[in-house]
Design a protein around this motif. Structure first.
Motif, PDB file in Angstrom:
ATOM      1  N   VAL A  64     -18.597  -3.288  32.479  1.00  0.00           N
ATOM      2  CA  VAL A  64     -17.704  -4.381  32.121  1.00  0.00           C
ATOM      3  C   VAL A  64     -16.260  -3.896  32.096  1.00  0.00           C
ATOM      4  CG1 VAL A  64     -17.117  -6.107  30.372  1.00  0.00           C
ATOM      5  CG2 VAL A  64     -19.513  -5.485  30.746  1.00  0.00           C
ATOM      6  N   LYS A  65     -15.394  -4.662  32.741  1.00  0.00           N
ATOM      7  CA  LYS A  65     -13.954  -4.392  32.748  1.00  0.00           C
ATOM      8  C   LYS A  65     -13.220  -5.690  32.407  1.00  0.00           C
ATOM      9  CE  LYS A  65     -14.228  -0.126  34.409  1.00  0.00           C
ATOM     10  NZ  LYS A  65     -13.793   1.060  33.630  1.00  0.00           N
ATOM     11  N   LYS A  66     -11.987  -5.551  31.992  1.00  0.00           N
ATOM     12  CA  LYS A  66     -11.180  -6.752  31.767  1.00  0.00           C
ATOM     13  C   LYS A  66     -10.632  -7.274  33.090  1.00  0.00           C
ATOM     14  CE  LYS A  66      -7.339  -8.701  29.125  1.00  0.00           C
ATOM     15  NZ  LYS A  66      -8.117  -9.888  28.744  1.00  0.00           N
ATOM     16  N   ALA A  67     -10.017  -6.378  33.862  1.00  0.00           N
ATOM     17  CA  ALA A  67      -9.489  -6.732  35.185  1.00  0.00           C
ATOM     18  C   ALA A  67      -9.739  -5.557  36.113  1.00  0.00           C
ATOM     19  CB  ALA A  67      -7.995  -7.045  35.115  1.00  0.00           C
ATOM     20  N   VAL A  68     -10.024  -5.842  37.373  1.00  0.00           N
ATOM     21  CA  VAL A  68     -10.334  -4.796  38.345  1.00  0.00           C
ATOM     22  C   VAL A  68      -9.421  -4.938  39.546  1.00  0.00           C
ATOM     23  CG1 VAL A  68     -12.110  -3.761  39.802  1.00  0.00           C
ATOM     24  CG2 VAL A  68     -12.746  -4.752  37.596  1.00  0.00           C
ATOM     25  N   TYR A  69      -8.751  -3.816  39.887  1.00  0.00           N
ATOM     26  CA  TYR A  69      -7.876  -3.746  41.046  1.00  0.00           C
ATOM     27  C   TYR A  69      -8.400  -2.662  41.994  1.00  0.00           C
ATOM     28  CZ  TYR A  69      -4.616  -6.380  38.107  1.00  0.00           C
ATOM     29  OH  TYR A  69      -4.034  -7.329  37.311  1.00  0.00           O
ATOM     30  N   PRO A  70      -7.913  -2.617  43.237  1.00  0.00           N
ATOM     31  CA  PRO A  70      -8.406  -1.597  44.177  1.00  0.00           C
ATOM     32  C   PRO A  70      -8.364  -0.172  43.642  1.00  0.00           C
ATOM     33  CG  PRO A  70      -7.133  -3.234  45.363  1.00  0.00           C
ATOM     34  CD  PRO A  70      -6.989  -3.558  43.904  1.00  0.00           C
ATOM     35  N   ARG A  71      -7.319   0.176  42.909  1.00  0.00           N
ATOM     36  CA  ARG A  71      -7.193   1.555  42.440  1.00  0.00           C
ATOM     37  C   ARG A  71      -8.265   1.929  41.432  1.00  0.00           C
ATOM     38  NH1 ARG A  71      -2.505   2.959  38.271  1.00  0.00           N
ATOM     39  NH2 ARG A  71      -3.859   4.738  38.199  1.00  0.00           N
ATOM     40  N   ASP A  72      -8.937   0.940  40.818  1.00  0.00           N
ATOM     41  CA  ASP A  72      -9.976   1.207  39.822  1.00  0.00           C
ATOM     42  C   ASP A  72     -11.331   1.516  40.448  1.00  0.00           C
ATOM     43  OD1 ASP A  72      -8.136   0.468  37.767  1.00  0.00           O
ATOM     44  OD2 ASP A  72      -8.596  -1.641  38.159  1.00  0.00           O
TER      45      ASP A  72
END
Length: 366
Positions: A64-72
Motif C-alpha cells: 500500500v502506498k499513498k501515491a506512486v510515481y515512476p521513480r518509486d
C-alpha cells in the motif's frame, strides 16, 4: 494491526481494493492477513487478499502506498519480489499488487510492463494472474491530476520555465531559486515533484545536491497538455491603433514603454516571427504588460481604442513580473522568452499553434 505508516489510510485503501474486486461478476475477495513479516522480518507486507473468480484462485500480495510515481517503481518491485519468492516456496500462486490512492500514468505503464498488479482508489485495476486477466482503466485520480496541474501555475511554473531556458545546466536549489525569482522552499518542492515524475535527474547529496532536466521534451509536452486541456484563453483587452501596421505599432509601443519605464514583453505571433519567421505577415501585436496608471497612459498615447473586432493590438493580462521572465531584447523590442511565446501561442487562435510548433523546432529544439 496497522502499525506501519498511515494506518487508517492503508486500511481504507485495502478495503477499497476488496470492495472493487467483490463488485466484479462471479468474484469473491477477502482480506487474508495484514502486516506479515517477509524475509526474516526485514520487510513487512501490508496485506494479503484472497481472490476467487471464474473458478480461479489467486493470493494478492498487497503493498500500500499513498501515491506512486515512476521513480518509486524500482523499490516497490524489490519489496514485492521478496513477498513473491516466499510464496513460491510455500507452493501457492501469488500475485504482487500495488494499491494506492493515486498511481501516475507513467507508473501504471511500468507496473503493467513488469506484470505487477495495481489498484487505485479512482477505480483503476490490473490483475494479470494465470487464468485471470483483469484490467479496468480509469482516469488518473483528481488528487494526482491536481498535484501535477499545480506545477504549471504560479511560482512553480517559474521554476519549470527556468529549467527549460537552461535545459542542460545543473542547478543547486539556491542558484535555481535566484534564477527563477522564487523562494528556495518553492524551488525545492517543485524539484522534488519533478523527480517523482522522472523529469529531472540529480547528483550529490545535502547542500551539494544538484539537479538538471532529464526529459525536457517530456516536461514541455506535459505543459502543452495542461494548456490544451484547460481550454482557457488568455485574458486580454483588444485595441485598434489607427493608421499603423503591426511592426509600427510594436515599435511605437516599445518607445512609449521605455519612456514611461513600463515593463513589457511582446509575445505570440509577432514575437515568434522575430525568433523564427513563419508567416508572410502579422496583423496583430500581442503584448504582456503589468497593469497600472503608467500602462494606461502608454495606451492613451497610442490613441488606441477598445474594439471587439478588427483589433491590431492585444494587451494580455499579466499580474506578475514572473510571466515576463527571461525576455530578450531584439531590434529595439523586448520579446517574451521563446518558452513563454510558445506557451502563449498554444492559447491563441488561427495558425498560432502551427507557429508554436515551428518555434519549438527551430528555436527551442526540444
Amino acid at each position: 494491526m496497522y502499525q506501519k505508516r498511515g494506518l487508517e489510510h492503508e486500511r481504507e485503501t485495502v478495503d477499497a481494493l476488496v470492495e472493487a474486486l467483490r463488485a466484479l461478476p462471479h468474484a469473491q475477495a477477502s482480506i487474508a492477513s495484514v502486516q506479515r513479516p517477509v524475509a526474516g522480518g526485514s520487510y513487512i507486507l501490508d496485506a494479503e487478499v484472497d481472490l476467487s473468480i471464474a473458478d480461479r484462485d489467486v493470493l494478492l500480495l498487497v503493498e500500500v502506498k499513498k501515491a506512486v510515481y515512476p521513480r518509486d517503481i524500482r523499490q516497490i518491485l524489490w519489496q514485492l519480489a521478496q513477498a513473491r519468492n516466499e510464496q513460491a516456496h510455500a507452493g501457492r500462486e501469488a500475485l504482487p499488487l500495488v494499491a494506492a490512492e493515486s498511481i501516475s500514468s507513467g507508473a501504471r505503464e511500468l507496473l503493467r510492463a513488469e506484470r505487477i498488479g495495481f489498484f487505485d482508489t479512482g477505480g483503476s485495476l490490473f490483475v494479470p494472474a494465470k487464468g485471470i486477466y483483469l484490467f479496468v482503466d480509469k482516469p488518473v485520480p483528481k488528487t494526482l491530476e491536481k498535484s501535477v496541474r499545480s506545477l504549471f501555475t504560479g511560482k512553480r511554473s517559474q521554476v519549470l520555465h527556468a529549467l527549460l531556458v537552461r535545459p542542460h545546466d545543473w542547478f543547486g536549489v539556491t542558484e535555481l531559486s535566484q534564477f527563477a525569482e522564487v523562494s528556495p522552499a518553492t524551488t525545492s518542492e517543485t524539484l522534488s515533484a519533478l523527480e517523482r515524475l522522472e523529469l529531472v535527474t540529480s547528483h550529490g547529496h545535502g547542500p551539494a545536491k544538484e539537479r538538471r532536466l532529464s526529459d525536457a521534451p517530456g516536461l514541455l509536452n506535459e505543459w502543452r497538455t495542461q494548456i490544451l486541456a484547460s481550454r482557457r484563453p488568455l485574458v486580454r483587452r483588444r485595441y485598434y491603433v489607427p493608421g499603423s501596421d503591426s511592426n509600427t505599432v510594436a515599435h511605437r509601443l516599445a518607445d512609449l514603454c521605455e519612456s514611461a519605464n513600463v515593463d513589457y514583453a511582446l509575445t505570440q505571433d509577432l514575437a515568434a516571427q522575430n525568433y523564427a519567421p513563419f508567416l508572410s505577415s502579422i496583423s496583430r501585436v500581442a503584448c504582456r504588460m503589468v497593469p497600472g496608471k503608467a500602462a494606461e497612459e502608454v495606451i492613451a498615447s497610442l490613441d488606441a481604442r477598445v474594439v471587439s473586432e478588427g483589433a491590431n493590438l492585444d494587451l494580455i493580462e499579466t499580474k506578475a513580473r514572473g510571466e515576463m521572465l527571461f525576455k530578450e531584447h531584439r531590434e529595439g523590442l523586448w520579446l517574451a522568452s521563446p518558452v513563454q511565446v510558445y506557451l502563449d501561442l498554444l492559447r491563441n487562435e488561427g495558425r498560432s499553434r502551427e507557429m508554436a510548433e515551428h518555434l519549438r523546432k527551430e528555436v527551442l529544439g526540444i
